[in-house]
Scaffold this motif. Structure first.
Motif, mmCIF file in Angstrom:
data_model
loop_
_atom_site.group_PDB
_atom_site.id
_atom_site.type_symbol
_atom_site.label_atom_id
_atom_site.label_comp_id
_atom_site.label_asym_id
_atom_site.label_seq_id
_atom_site.Cartn_x
_atom_site.Cartn_y
_atom_site.Cartn_z
ATOM 1 N N VAL A 136 0.870 -1.179 0.000
ATOM 2 C CA VAL A 136 0.000 0.000 0.000
ATOM 3 C C VAL A 136 0.903 1.224 0.000
ATOM 4 C CG1 VAL A 136 -1.851 1.231 1.191
ATOM 5 C CG2 VAL A 136 -1.809 -1.272 1.199
ATOM 6 N N VAL A 137 1.336 1.587 -1.186
ATOM 7 C CA VAL A 137 2.325 2.648 -1.379
ATOM 8 C C VAL A 137 2.283 3.048 -2.853
ATOM 9 C CG1 VAL A 137 4.203 1.042 -1.918
ATOM 10 C CG2 VAL A 137 4.752 3.245 -0.879
ATOM 11 N N PHE A 138 2.820 4.194 -3.183
ATOM 12 C CA PHE A 138 2.838 4.671 -4.570
ATOM 13 C C PHE A 138 1.428 4.726 -5.173
ATOM 14 C CE2 PHE A 138 7.112 2.440 -4.393
ATOM 15 C CZ PHE A 138 7.856 3.609 -4.269
ATOM 16 N N GLY A 139 0.427 5.022 -4.349
ATOM 17 C CA GLY A 139 -0.940 5.117 -4.836
ATOM 18 C C GLY A 139 -1.662 3.796 -4.969
ATOM 19 N N CYS A 140 -1.017 2.706 -4.585
ATOM 20 C CA CYS A 140 -1.632 1.376 -4.655
ATOM 21 C C CYS A 140 -2.408 1.108 -3.367
ATOM 22 C CB CYS A 140 -0.543 0.327 -4.842
ATOM 23 S SG CYS A 140 -1.095 -1.376 -4.644
ATOM 24 N N MET B 148 -4.235 -2.053 -3.049
ATOM 25 C CA MET B 148 -4.409 -3.505 -3.002
ATOM 26 C C MET B 148 -5.876 -3.926 -2.972
ATOM 27 S SD MET B 148 -1.407 -4.656 -3.356
ATOM 28 C CE MET B 148 -1.595 -6.411 -3.049
ATOM 29 N N GLU B 149 -6.769 -3.014 -3.320
ATOM 30 C CA GLU B 149 -8.189 -3.341 -3.431
ATOM 31 C C GLU B 149 -8.554 -3.655 -4.877
ATOM 32 O OE1 GLU B 149 -10.294 -3.638 -1.004
ATOM 33 O OE2 GLU B 149 -9.219 -2.733 0.692
ATOM 34 N N LYS B 150 -7.714 -3.221 -5.796
ATOM 35 C CA LYS B 150 -7.941 -3.448 -7.226
ATOM 36 C C LYS B 150 -6.600 -3.705 -7.901
ATOM 37 C CE LYS B 150 -8.026 1.571 -8.026
ATOM 38 N NZ LYS B 150 -7.899 1.909 -6.598
ATOM 39 N N ALA B 151 -6.648 -4.075 -9.172
ATOM 40 C CA ALA B 151 -5.429 -4.385 -9.916
ATOM 41 C C ALA B 151 -4.447 -3.217 -9.874
ATOM 42 C CB ALA B 151 -5.778 -4.734 -11.358
#
Length: 209
Positions: free
Chosen positions: A181-185, A187-190
């Protein structure tokens, strides 16, 4: 007329699994000899991004300490701390997944626009960690060449790939995915890109000897 069951067929009786194998940890040690410690890891991560045609590359020393309550295995708790993170905006193709799973035998040699030493350089990350991993698209991939940390791994299957989008993996192992969960990710979607995690805590250099 009688038929033999598959269990009692000549092939099942006479054929035993047997073939040439590669000592993966020994092969990695050989690779590391050609990729000295220092800035090599950073250079190779940037090179991988260039190979993939990325237009954005970001590097980060992540000092966060993540929870260890919901992991794939308790032995993975040592890797929930500080890590070198690399992001680029190129999403892995299935061919890329195949390439990175090979040591010294990637598909790069068929692609004139791609540089690097056939993907071997990625393995320079083993200078820093025993358990590199990455996430791209729907998948998280974790490599465990020693078979010491991930569940149900062995010399023939020294890693895991998890589809965290189409399965309930996130609900079962939320802490396992927190490092990404970093760089705008979220982990809820691709993931629209490629994030590599190189945990630097929990690394035991003695394992290489």
């Amino acid at each position: 007329m009688s038929f033999q069951s598959p269990e009692s067929s000549p092939s099942s009786i006479l054929l035993e699994d047997f073939g040439q194998k590669v000592d993966l940890t020994r092969r990695i040690r050989e690779v590391l000899i050609n990729y000295p410690e220092g800035t090599t890891v950073l250079k190779e991560l940037i090179q991988n991004a260039d190979d993939a045609g990325a237009t954005v590359v970001r590097l980060c020393l992540d000092r966060r300490q993540h929870s260890t309550t919901s992991l794939l295995s308790p032995s993975l708790s040592a890797f929930q701390g500080p890590a070198l993170l690399s992001y680029n905006d190129a999403v892995f193709t299935e061919e890329d997944f195949t390439s990175i799973s090979r040591i010294g035998g990637s598909v790069k040699h068929n692609q004139a626009t791609k540089t690097g030493r056939f993907g071997v350089g990625f393995n320079s990350v083993y200078h820093l960690t025993d358990l590199p991993s990455f996430v791209s698209g729907n998948y998280i991939v974790m490599f465990d060449p020693q078979g010491a940390y991930l569940p149900n791994v062995n010399s023939s299957n020294p890693g895991k790939r998890i589809d965290f989008v189409s399965t309930k993996a996130l609900s079962f192992y939320r802490d396992q995915f927190e490092p990404y969960v970093v760089f705008g990710c979220d982990m809820e979607k691709a993931v629209s890109g490629y994030i590599v995690s190189v945990p630097v805590a929990g690394f035991e250099s003695s394992e290489r000897e």
